[in-house]
Design a protein around this motif. Sequence first.
Motif, PDB file in Angstrom:
ATOM      1  N   MET A   1      41.778  12.097  12.846  1.00 53.20           N
ATOM      2  CA  MET A   1      42.722  13.187  12.689  1.00 53.20           C
ATOM      3  C   MET A   1      43.207  13.636  14.060  1.00 53.20           C
ATOM      4  O   MET A   1      42.478  13.603  15.042  1.00 53.20           O
ATOM      5  N   TYR A   2      44.422  14.064  14.127  1.00 53.24           N
ATOM      6  CA  TYR A   2      45.026  14.416  15.404  1.00 53.24           C
ATOM      7  C   TYR A   2      44.549  15.755  15.945  1.00 53.24           C
ATOM      8  O   TYR A   2      44.560  15.984  17.143  1.00 53.24           O
ATOM      9  N   LEU A   3      44.129  16.657  15.083  1.00 53.05           N
ATOM     10  CA  LEU A   3      43.730  17.991  15.524  1.00 53.05           C
ATOM     11  C   LEU A   3      42.256  18.204  15.193  1.00 53.05           C
ATOM     12  O   LEU A   3      41.900  18.663  14.115  1.00 53.05           O
ATOM     13  N   THR A   4      41.406  17.862  16.122  1.00 52.38           N
ATOM     14  CA  THR A   4      39.974  18.016  15.921  1.00 52.38           C
ATOM     15  C   THR A   4      39.544  19.439  16.279  1.00 52.38           C
ATOM     16  O   THR A   4      40.308  20.203  16.873  1.00 52.38           O
ATOM     17  N   ALA A   5      38.319  19.766  15.933  1.00 53.15           N
ATOM     18  CA  ALA A   5      37.783  21.091  16.246  1.00 53.15           C
ATOM     19  C   ALA A   5      37.707  21.291  17.756  1.00 53.15           C
ATOM     20  O   ALA A   5      37.953  22.399  18.254  1.00 53.15           O
ATOM     21  N   GLU A   6      37.401  20.225  18.487  1.00 53.32           N
ATOM     22  CA  GLU A   6      37.327  20.325  19.954  1.00 53.32           C
ATOM     23  C   GLU A   6      38.696  20.620  20.547  1.00 53.32           C
ATOM     24  O   GLU A   6      38.825  21.404  21.484  1.00 53.32           O
ATOM     25  N   LYS A   7      39.734  19.980  19.993  1.00 51.34           N
ATOM     26  CA  LYS A   7      41.090  20.212  20.498  1.00 51.34           C
ATOM     27  C   LYS A   7      41.528  21.654  20.223  1.00 51.34           C
ATOM     28  O   LYS A   7      42.137  22.309  21.068  1.00 51.34           O
ATOM     29  N   LYS A   8      41.176  22.173  19.036  1.00 54.84           N
ATOM     30  CA  LYS A   8      41.503  23.565  18.719  1.00 54.84           C
ATOM     31  C   LYS A   8      40.799  24.509  19.684  1.00 54.84           C
ATOM     32  O   LYS A   8      41.412  25.458  20.190  1.00 54.84           O
ATOM     33  N   GLN A   9      39.511  24.263  19.943  1.00 57.21           N
ATOM     34  CA  GLN A   9      38.761  25.107  20.866  1.00 57.21           C
ATOM     35  C   GLN A   9      39.396  25.087  22.248  1.00 57.21           C
ATOM     36  O   GLN A   9      39.479  26.113  22.927  1.00 57.21           O
ATOM     37  N   GLU A  10      39.846  23.903  22.666  1.00 52.90           N
ATOM     38  CA  GLU A  10      40.488  23.766  23.978  1.00 52.90           C
ATOM     39  C   GLU A  10      41.772  24.588  24.044  1.00 52.90           C
ATOM     40  O   GLU A  10      42.031  25.281  25.031  1.00 52.90           O
ATOM     41  N   ILE A  11      42.568  24.529  22.986  1.00 49.76           N
ATOM     42  CA  ILE A  11      43.825  25.296  22.941  1.00 49.76           C
ATOM     43  C   ILE A  11      43.530  26.795  22.949  1.00 49.76           C
ATOM     44  O   ILE A  11      44.160  27.549  23.697  1.00 49.76           O
ATOM     45  N   PHE A  12      42.545  27.224  22.132  1.00 52.42           N
ATOM     46  CA  PHE A  12      42.226  28.652  22.073  1.00 52.42           C
ATOM     47  C   PHE A  12      41.647  29.140  23.395  1.00 52.42           C
ATOM     48  O   PHE A  12      41.903  30.265  23.816  1.00 52.42           O
ATOM     49  N   GLU A  13      40.868  28.307  24.058  1.00 50.98           N
ATOM     50  CA  GLU A  13      40.280  28.685  25.343  1.00 50.98           C
ATOM     51  C   GLU A  13      41.348  28.815  26.421  1.00 50.98           C
ATOM     52  O   GLU A  13      41.307  29.727  27.242  1.00 50.98           O
ATOM     53  N   LYS A  14      42.324  27.911  26.386  1.00 53.12           N
ATOM     54  CA  LYS A  14      43.363  27.916  27.417  1.00 53.12           C
ATOM     55  C   LYS A  14      44.369  29.058  27.240  1.00 53.12           C
ATOM     56  O   LYS A  14      44.748  29.714  28.196  1.00 53.12           O
ATOM     57  N   TYR A  15      44.790  29.294  26.005  1.00 55.60           N
ATOM     58  CA  TYR A  15      45.858  30.264  25.769  1.00 55.60           C
ATOM     59  C   TYR A  15      45.383  31.603  25.218  1.00 55.60           C
ATOM     60  O   TYR A  15      46.111  32.588  25.289  1.00 55.60           O
ATOM     61  N   GLY A  16      44.184  31.659  24.650  1.00 56.50           N
ATOM     62  CA  GLY A  16      43.668  32.907  24.113  1.00 56.50           C
ATOM     63  C   GLY A  16      42.884  33.665  25.156  1.00 56.50           C
ATOM     64  O   GLY A  16      42.768  33.264  26.315  1.00 56.50           O
ATOM     65  N   LYS A  17      42.312  34.761  24.734  1.00 55.97           N
ATOM     66  CA  LYS A  17      41.490  35.558  25.647  1.00 55.97           C
ATOM     67  C   LYS A  17      40.108  34.941  25.837  1.00 55.97           C
ATOM     68  O   LYS A  17      39.491  35.097  26.872  1.00 55.97           O
ATOM     69  N   SER A  18      39.621  34.215  24.804  1.00 57.50           N
ATOM     70  CA  SER A  18      38.344  33.502  24.885  1.00 57.50           C
ATOM     71  C   SER A  18      38.435  32.281  23.973  1.00 57.50           C
ATOM     72  O   SER A  18      39.432  32.096  23.281  1.00 57.50           O
ATOM     73  N   ASN A  19      37.367  31.479  23.943  1.00 55.02           N
ATOM     74  CA  ASN A  19      37.446  30.284  23.104  1.00 55.02           C
ATOM     75  C   ASN A  19      37.311  30.601  21.615  1.00 55.02           C
ATOM     76  O   ASN A  19      37.632  29.776  20.782  1.00 55.02           O
ATOM     77  N   SER A  20      36.855  31.791  21.282  1.00 52.96           N
ATOM     78  CA  SER A  20      36.771  32.183  19.873  1.00 52.96           C
ATOM     79  C   SER A  20      37.932  33.082  19.461  1.00 52.96           C
ATOM     80  O   SER A  20      37.948  33.592  18.340  1.00 52.96           O
ATOM     81  N   ASP A  21      38.901  33.272  20.331  1.00 52.23           N
ATOM     82  CA  ASP A  21      40.055  34.122  20.054  1.00 52.23           C
ATOM     83  C   ASP A  21      41.110  33.309  19.306  1.00 52.23           C
ATOM     84  O   ASP A  21      41.983  32.702  19.910  1.00 52.23           O
ATOM     85  N   THR A  22      40.990  33.296  17.982  1.00 52.66           N
ATOM     86  CA  THR A  22      41.922  32.510  17.181  1.00 52.66           C
ATOM     87  C   THR A  22      43.057  33.350  16.619  1.00 52.66           C
ATOM     88  O   THR A  22      43.984  32.809  16.033  1.00 52.66           O
ATOM     89  N   GLY A  23      43.000  34.664  16.785  1.00 49.24           N
ATOM     90  CA  GLY A  23      43.974  35.531  16.145  1.00 49.24           C
ATOM     91  C   GLY A  23      45.082  36.031  17.041  1.00 49.24           C
ATOM     92  O   GLY A  23      46.067  36.569  16.552  1.00 49.24           O
ATOM     93  N   SER A  24      44.952  35.850  18.341  1.00 47.77           N
ATOM     94  CA  SER A  24      45.997  36.380  19.219  1.00 47.77           C
ATOM     95  C   SER A  24      47.288  35.585  19.048  1.00 47.77           C
ATOM     96  O   SER A  24      47.282  34.397  18.701  1.00 47.77           O
ATOM     97  N   SER A  25      48.383  36.235  19.280  1.00 47.26           N
ATOM     98  CA  SER A  25      49.685  35.594  19.116  1.00 47.26           C
ATOM     99  C   SER A  25      49.836  34.388  20.023  1.00 47.26           C
ATOM    100  O   SER A  25      50.375  33.353  19.611  1.00 47.26           O
ATOM    101  N   GLU A  26      49.350  34.504  21.264  1.00 50.15           N
ATOM    102  CA  GLU A  26      49.503  33.408  22.212  1.00 50.15           C
ATOM    103  C   GLU A  26      48.761  32.151  21.749  1.00 50.15           C
ATOM    104  O   GLU A  26      49.297  31.043  21.820  1.00 50.15           O
ATOM    105  N   SER A  27      47.547  32.335  21.252  1.00 51.45           N
ATOM    106  CA  SER A  27      46.786  31.168  20.816  1.00 51.45           C
ATOM    107  C   SER A  27      47.401  30.539  19.567  1.00 51.45           C
ATOM    108  O   SER A  27      47.457  29.313  19.442  1.00 51.45           O
ATOM    109  N   GLN A  28      47.902  31.354  18.655  1.00 50.88           N
ATOM    110  CA  GLN A  28      48.543  30.811  17.459  1.00 50.88           C
ATOM    111  C   GLN A  28      49.841  30.096  17.808  1.00 50.88           C
ATOM    112  O   GLN A  28      50.132  29.022  17.261  1.00 50.88           O
ATOM    113  N   ILE A  29      50.615  30.651  18.728  1.00 51.28           N
ATOM    114  CA  ILE A  29      51.856  30.010  19.148  1.00 51.28           C
ATOM    115  C   ILE A  29      51.553  28.673  19.809  1.00 51.28           C
ATOM    116  O   ILE A  29      52.239  27.675  19.571  1.00 51.28           O
ATOM    117  N   ALA A  30      50.518  28.620  20.639  1.00 52.29           N
ATOM    118  CA  ALA A  30      50.140  27.367  21.297  1.00 52.29           C
ATOM    119  C   ALA A  30      49.692  26.328  20.278  1.00 52.29           C
ATOM    120  O   ALA A  30      50.054  25.145  20.386  1.00 52.29           O
TER     121      ALA A  30
END
Length: 89
Positions: A1-30
């Motif tokens: 699959m193209y979107l693994t859990a590790e890739k999601k964590q990487e995106i949330f860590e880079k664009y969110g406030k933390s690696n568990s920040d899945t709700g912020s607008s920036e992380s969702q947009i990314a």
Amino acid sequence: MYLTAEKKQEIFEKYGKSNSDTGSSESQIALFTFRISHLTEHLKLNRKDHSTEHALIKLVGKRRSLLDYLKKKDIVRYRAIIAELGLRK
């Protein structure tokens, strides 16, 4: 699959406030941007895949709504995410 859990964590860590920040607008947009780019590449190879095209259009609309919300709420964060992801209006 193209979107693994590790890739999601990487995106949330880079664009969110933390690696568990899945709700912020920036992380969702990314995350939407990553999915949109993947679906765009898929549609370049499979022109007649209409269900994927429909899903892509819905994703673009969701991302646009989040961007509009962020622009109205905090223009500095909006400009930062636009510059970081390379999006344009």
